[in-house]
Design a protein around this motif. Structure first.
Motif, mmCIF file in Angstrom:
data_model
loop_
_atom_site.group_PDB
_atom_site.id
_atom_site.type_symbol
_atom_site.label_atom_id
_atom_site.label_comp_id
_atom_site.label_asym_id
_atom_site.label_seq_id
_atom_site.Cartn_x
_atom_site.Cartn_y
_atom_site.Cartn_z
ATOM 1 N N GLU A 147 1.005 -5.679 3.965
ATOM 2 C CA GLU A 147 1.937 -4.579 4.202
ATOM 3 C C GLU A 147 1.369 -3.596 5.222
ATOM 4 N N ILE A 148 0.066 -3.338 5.161
ATOM 5 C CA ILE A 148 -0.577 -2.444 6.124
ATOM 6 C C ILE A 148 -0.537 -3.067 7.515
ATOM 7 N N GLN A 149 -0.888 -4.344 7.617
ATOM 8 C CA GLN A 149 -0.871 -5.034 8.911
ATOM 9 C C GLN A 149 0.521 -5.054 9.528
ATOM 10 N N ASN A 150 1.560 -5.173 8.694
ATOM 11 C CA ASN A 150 2.943 -5.249 9.186
ATOM 12 C C ASN A 150 3.598 -3.881 9.343
ATOM 13 N N GLY A 151 2.829 -2.804 9.137
ATOM 14 C CA GLY A 151 3.351 -1.458 9.307
ATOM 15 C C GLY A 151 4.229 -0.963 8.170
ATOM 16 N N MET A 152 4.252 -1.666 7.051
ATOM 17 C CA MET A 152 5.069 -1.257 5.903
ATOM 18 C C MET A 152 4.344 -0.249 5.018
ATOM 19 N N ALA A 153 3.032 -0.150 5.167
ATOM 20 C CA ALA A 153 2.221 0.807 4.415
ATOM 21 C C ALA A 153 1.150 1.320 5.363
ATOM 22 N N LYS A 154 0.574 2.443 5.016
ATOM 23 C CA LYS A 154 -0.434 3.044 5.891
ATOM 24 C C LYS A 154 -1.682 3.364 5.081
ATOM 25 N N TYR A 155 -2.836 2.982 5.603
ATOM 26 C CA TYR A 155 -4.109 3.306 4.970
ATOM 27 C C TYR A 155 -4.583 4.657 5.488
#
Length: 118
Positions: A86-94
């Motif tokens: 999800e982070i890699q696909n821009g759906m979540a942010k670290y």
């Protein structure tokens, strides 16, 4: 959870402890019985759960502050690597590593509804 008898379903102010599920809570109170250690940070430990009756008693007697707790209703978990994808696909942010004080820090939410800030 206990609710008043009205159309909007406003939560009551006195919720029996037996109705706490599916609520869970995080805190930094080491002496709270039955807590699970969740995170060790530079500023101490973060715990999950524990004896809510004991916690309530400690707050009432002024031994700990209510701000030592943060309550959540339900939660989401991820299967292996799902969050990373999800982070890699821009759906979540670290945002970076959190410390116990980061997690317990008060926060507020704001959003716009029909061109009005709420």
């Amino acid at each position: 959870m206990g609710r008043d008898n009205n159309d909007v379903g406003t939560p009551t102010t006195n919720v029996p402890v037996t109705e706490m599920a599916p609520w869970f809570w995080l805190h930094n109170v080491a002496e709270l019985a039955d807590s699970s250690t969740l995170l060790q940070g530079a500023d101490g430990l973060l715990y999950m759960g524990g004896n809510i009756e004991q916690a309530s008693d400690l707050v009432r007697r002024g031994k700990i502050k209510a701000s030592s707790f943060k309550f959540f209703h339900k939660y989401t978990t991820w299967q292996d690597l799902s969050l990373e994808l999800e982070i890699q696909n821009g759906m979540a942010k670290y945002e970076g590593a959190a410390t116990p004080s980061d997690v317990l820090r008060p926060y507020s939410l704001s959003f716009t509804l029909d061109d009005r800030s709420v």
